[in-house]
Design an enzyme around this catalytic site. Structure first.
Site, PDB file in Angstrom:
ATOM      1  N   ASP A   1       0.847  -1.186   0.000  1.00  8.26           N
ATOM      2  CA  ASP A   1       0.000   0.000   0.000  1.00  8.26           C
ATOM      3  C   ASP A   1       0.884   1.237   0.000  1.00  8.26           C
ATOM      4  O   ASP A   1       2.079   1.169   0.301  1.00  8.26           O
ATOM      5  CB  ASP A   1      -0.918  -0.007   1.233  1.00  8.26           C
TER       6      ASP A   1
ATOM      7  N   GLU B   1       1.785   4.007  -4.079  1.00  6.09           N
ATOM      8  CA  GLU B   1       1.308   2.627  -4.186  1.00  6.09           C
ATOM      9  C   GLU B   1       2.240   1.795  -5.054  1.00  6.09           C
ATOM     10  O   GLU B   1       2.559   0.644  -4.714  1.00  6.09           O
ATOM     11  CB  GLU B   1      -0.106   2.629  -4.769  1.00  6.09           C
TER      12      GLU B   1
ATOM     13  N   ASP C   1      -1.217  -0.876   5.089  1.00  2.67           N
ATOM     14  CA  ASP C   1      -1.696   0.484   5.345  1.00  2.67           C
ATOM     15  C   ASP C   1      -1.059   1.043   6.611  1.00  2.67           C
ATOM     16  O   ASP C   1      -0.646   2.215   6.658  1.00  2.67           O
ATOM     17  CB  ASP C   1      -3.223   0.466   5.459  1.00  2.67           C
TER      18      ASP C   1
ATOM     19  N   HIS D   1     -18.151 -24.281 -16.557  1.00  7.42           N
ATOM     20  CA  HIS D   1     -17.938 -24.182 -18.001  1.00  7.42           C
ATOM     21  C   HIS D   1     -18.335 -25.472 -18.713  1.00  7.42           C
ATOM     22  O   HIS D   1     -18.435 -26.548 -18.097  1.00  7.42           O
ATOM     23  CB  HIS D   1     -16.474 -23.869 -18.309  1.00  7.42           C
TER      24      HIS D   1
ATOM     25  N   GLU E   1      -9.439 -21.823 -12.047  1.00 11.72           N
ATOM     26  CA  GLU E   1      -9.301 -23.159 -11.451  1.00 11.72           C
ATOM     27  C   GLU E   1      -7.992 -23.248 -10.670  1.00 11.72           C
ATOM     28  O   GLU E   1      -7.043 -22.489 -10.913  1.00 11.72           O
ATOM     29  CB  GLU E   1      -9.355 -24.221 -12.552  1.00 11.72           C
TER      30      GLU E   1
END
Length: 382
Positions: free
Chosen positions: A11, A52, A126, A186, A262
């Site tokens: 962060d 960042e 953070d 799928h 997957e």
């Protein structure tokens, strides 16, 4: 020996944007959650985005110092950085391009993946960024905490495995409209009929002729249902093709979510279960007996999958409150969503049957309850 896997949480912030800025990053063991390294720095006057990116670079470098051969899962609450580094958004700002290029050079191509997480799940990075900015304001550089502090471990970040409150006979009437995830596996590929391992580390096969027919039947069924408001899919080829067939019929766009792909089956990709047992009996037995065990060759454990899918679920619930969303994914992620909804133990994954192009559905309520509404429905394929 399987490559190590790290999680980098990074962060950055700027008090003024631009203004006094700093970054923070944490490197965790990908299997245990143990914090292996912390880094932070006050970088002077800069924007949030620059901070960042610098946090990302510092986190990747800290991971490389531990093991340059590892694979890395980067988790950040900056949508901009995640989307740009994943290649889905163009990098237009000239200040960002060299930073993105620098980040890509830390590890070899293909060994780093990026996941967006909510700010509340990026608290450690953070905290470090704010500590760095506080240190800069006081005219000093950030210093790490005593060595004992980063040694704390977490099996999987909460709240992915916490038990949901008891639903009783009916959900309270004042909880509002639940968010419904309609889960579509799928259609078939050439590997499906032979029941071969086909994860995210293999050849990424496309739908077979039968698989395309199944996708069209699913599209017809959902069009008749008429309640789908958004379509989200795993970015793999077979899920993209299935989702695109449905979205075209519904007149919707497809949004892709990396966390829905997957599981990576490592060296077992393309093998049948019997072939994997013959070649790697000890590894397969360990994998079946523990959610932390990984397939031969550096695949993913089910513990890793559970966290990844849980993060993806939370993102969907935050983005589509009260809506009905079609989620096109794979056997393992869909079974994991069902298991988490039920609060069932990990070995329940082995007691579920999910046919190609089948439907499941889970509703999520504002109090944290979830209700399984459908499992392995294949009526549209008859």
């Amino acid at each position: 020996m399987a490559a190590r896997r790290f999680v980098v949480e990074a962060d950055g912030g700027s008090r003024g944007n631009p203004g006094p800025a700093g970054y923070g990053a944490v490197v965790r063991d990908g299997d245990t959650g143990q914090i292996l390294a912390e880094t932070a720095e006050f970088i002077g006057h800069a924007t949030n985005n620059v901070a960042e990116y610098k946090g990302l670079i510092a986190g990747l470098r800290a991971a490389r110092e531990i093991d340059p051969g590892a694979s890395v899962d980067v988790r950040m609450d900056s949508k901009l950085v995640v989307e740009q580094m994943s290649g889905r958004w163009r990098i237009k700002h000239p200040d960002m391009r060299p930073l993105a290029a620098e980040a890509r050079e830390v590890f070899p191509r293909g060994t780093v993946q990026y996941t967006w997480i909510p700010r509340e799940k990026n608290k450690e990075a953070d905290r470090l960024a704010n500590e760095a900015m506080d240190a800069g304001k006081a005219g000093r550089q950030w210093e790490p905490r005593p060595a004992a502090a980063p040694a704390q471990a977490a099996e999987e970040p909460e709240p992915l495995e916490t038990a949901a409150p008891k639903a009783g006979w009916a959900a309270p009437a004042d909880l509002g409209t639940p968010t419904t995830l309609v889960l579509l596996r799928h259609g078939e590929t050439h590997l499906t009929p032979e029941k071969r391992f086909s994860g995210s580390g293999g050849t990424d096969p496309e739908l077979s002729e039968k698989g395309r027919w199944q996708a069209e039947r699913a599209a017809e069924a959902l069009a008749a249902r008429g309640s789908i408001q958004a379509v989200v899919a795993s970015p793999m080829r077979r899920t993209r093709q299935t989702a695109e067939a449905v979205a075209a019929r519904l007149g919707l766009d497809v949004r892709y979510e990396e966390g829905l792909r997957e599981v990576d089956f490592g060296a077992w990709e393309g093998l049948t279960f019997a072939e994997a047992r013959e070649r790697y009996p000890d590894d397969l037995t360990a994998w079946l007996g523990s959610t932390k065990a990984r397939p031969t060759g550096g695949g993913e454990s089910f513990a890793t999958l559970t966290h990844r899918v849980g993060v993806a679920r939370d993102k969907l619930l935050a983005r589509y409150p009260g809506k009905t969303v079609l989620v096109v994914s794979h056997v393992s992620p869909i079974k994991t969503l069902v298991r988490l909804a039920l609060g069932a133990p990990p070995d329940s994954l082995y007691r579920m049957e999910l046919s190609a192009a089948s439907f499941c559905a889970v509703q999520y309520y504002a109090d944290g309850n979830a209700s399984l509404r459908l499992l392995n429905d294949t009526g549209h394929l008859r």
